[in-house]
Design a protein around this motif. Structure first.
Motif, PDB file in Angstrom:
ATOM      1  N   UNK A 277       0.853  -1.192   0.000  1.00  0.00           N
ATOM      2  CA  UNK A 277       0.000   0.000   0.000  1.00  0.00           C
ATOM      3  C   UNK A 277       0.893   1.248   0.000  1.00  0.00           C
ATOM      4  N   UNK A 278       0.489   2.281  -0.737  1.00  0.00           N
ATOM      5  CA  UNK A 278       1.217   3.551  -0.707  1.00  0.00           C
ATOM      6  C   UNK A 278       0.459   4.631   0.060  1.00  0.00           C
ATOM      7  N   UNK A 279      -0.880   4.579   0.053  1.00  0.00           N
ATOM      8  CA  UNK A 279      -1.650   5.617   0.749  1.00  0.00           C
ATOM      9  C   UNK A 279      -3.058   5.104   1.037  1.00  0.00           C
ATOM     10  N   UNK A 280      -3.631   5.613   2.133  1.00  0.00           N
ATOM     11  CA  UNK A 280      -4.993   5.281   2.542  1.00  0.00           C
ATOM     12  C   UNK A 280      -5.747   6.560   2.875  1.00  0.00           C
ATOM     13  N   UNK A 281      -7.052   6.558   2.620  1.00  0.00           N
ATOM     14  CA  UNK A 281      -7.873   7.713   3.014  1.00  0.00           C
ATOM     15  C   UNK A 281      -9.331   7.290   3.171  1.00  0.00           C
TER      16      UNK A 281
END
Length: 433
Positions: A92-96
């Motif tokens: 994963x590179x980013x979560x929101x």
């Protein structure tokens, strides 16, 4: 007595909480991934005697790449560096989370995919293949639109419309990969982007050309006759924000300032209305060299004195707290634990340099949370004088208990020795002359 307004009194209290943030090693996040390891591996907060073994706790065995907290400050979502327990093929590179509703969240990955999930079931609701590594993505915190801006290996800013389910359009201007993105918290169609070309560009996504110009580190006065948001006489089309790749980007929550970080080991603060470099100097201590999005966090403007916002900067193995507008270093918070950590992934065990990879601000009273390449999620919480006194009492109680237990053990040992001596004497045959 009425000498202070309610907001002023509140800011005094919350400023003290922000300034009192400290590491909280007692709070651990357990991803239920187990391994029994020797104690002498350098793991912190061990209470086991050397040479024994204990269970090592990870949030993610392969390392933690991303963190986010939902709008209600109740759910903490983490993304790992490994795909073992993920809907993605790679890390994963980013979560929101959705900015208005915690019922859905987004993830981006090195596998080129942006995915939408239902929070309750964690089932994938939509999948977008952008055919390029996605270094980060961003959702507007205020917009009525549902555009997701994506920073990828491709030099164009990619926009995905969750409402229509399409990759709507791209915005061209950068030369090279994009590493950072941030929507304005006050103007719903304004976006900032940073790339490996050292530029920070501003965009109005409603326009066909979209570009509003670039930020120039040489300009400390800004552009006269414009508000910096495209509603003025002219825009700046040349200039660099940093001498290296720009991989950190955020706004203050009132939309007045933009904060950028680059591989030139600099942080710059910009007046969003004019594009002027405010010339805030953060000193020579900054480290920033990884080709990934650098997480930056700024305390809310309502929580501190006007113009006294605090910047949280992940400096490899320490969390630095700066006064935002002057660059004054307020506090250095060292990450507990070893410099080099052993992590486990689908390819086996490897050693990694421990560093901070993600930050999530929960609030003045609840502090900030950080993700680390050693697989840990660490909380940094405000500690008041009462908290320190309570900890001291608990430590004294624990010390007293250990001493009492040690006394009991010593008494038991002496009794065993006397029993052994008595048994040896009674076993011997005694003759009288």
């Amino acid at each position: 007595m009425g000498d202070l307004s309610a907001p002023a009194f509140s800011r005094i209290q919350t400023s003290q909480l922000v300034g009192a943030i400290q590491p909280c090693p007692r709070l651990r996040f357990d991803g239920c991934e187990r391994e029994v390891v020797p104690v002498d591996d350098g793991e912190e907060s061990s209470s086991v005697a050397p040479g024994d073994s204990k269970t090592k706790i990870w949030a993610h065995q392969a390392g933690v790449n991303a963190l986010t907290i939902d709008v209600d400050n109740k759910l903490l979502l983490s993304g790992g560096a490994d795909s073992t327990a993920s809907a993605h093929k790679y890390g994963i590179t980013h979560l929101s989370f959705y900015p208005f509703d915690s019922a859905a969240f987004l993830s981006s990955s090195y596998d080129h995919h942006l995915k939408l999930y239902a929070t309750e079931t964690q089932a994938v609701s939509a999948d977008f293949d952008l055919s390029s590594i996605i270094y980060t993505h961003a959702l507007s915190p205020i917009a009525s639109h549902l555009l997701v801006a994506c920073a990828t290996q491709h030099p164009n800013v990619r926009l995905v419309d969750l409402r229509s389910g399409s990759n709507t359009h791209s915005m061209a201007g950068h030369h090279g990969a994009l590493l950072s993105l941030a929507w304005s918290p006050r103007l719903e169609h304004i976006l900032a982007s940073g790339g490996v070309d050292g530029t920070v560009r501003l965009w109005d996504v409603r326009k066909s050309s979209a570009s509003l110009g670039v930020l120039d580190m040489e300009d400390s006065t800004g552009i006269a006759g414009t508000d910096g948001m495209g509603r003025g006489a002219r825009s700046r089309n040349a200039g660099k924000a940093h001498q290296g790749a720009v991989n950190g980007l955020t706004w203050t929550d009132d939309g007045s300032y933009i904060v950028s970080a680059g591989h030139d080991q600099r942080v710059r603060v910009w007046d969003a209305a004019t594009g002027a470099n405010t010339l805030a100097s953060f000193g020579p201590t900054l480290k920033n060299s990884h080709l990934s999005c650098l997480p930056l966090a700024v305390s809310p403007t309502s929580s501190v004195e006007a113009g006294k916002e605090v910047l949280f900067y992940p400096n490899e193995r320490e969390l630095l707290m700066f006064e935002l507008h002057q660059g004054t270093l307020l506090k250095r918070l060292r990450v507990p634990g070893p410099n080099i950590a052993a992590v486990r992934s689908r390819t086996g065990e490897r050693n990694v340099k421990n560093r901070i990879t993600g930050l999530a601000w929960r609030g003045q009273a609840d502090g900030i949370y950080s993700a680390h390449t050693d697989g840990q999620i660490r909380p940094w919480l405000p500690k008041t004088r009462e908290d320190f006194e309570l900890e001291k009492e608990e430590e004294e109680d624990e010390t007293g208990k250990r001493q009492a237990d040690a006394g009991d053990d010593e008494g038991e040992r002496k009794r065993r020795v006397l029993d052994d001596v008595f048994r040896d004497l009674t076993r011997q045959k005694i003759t009288f002359g």
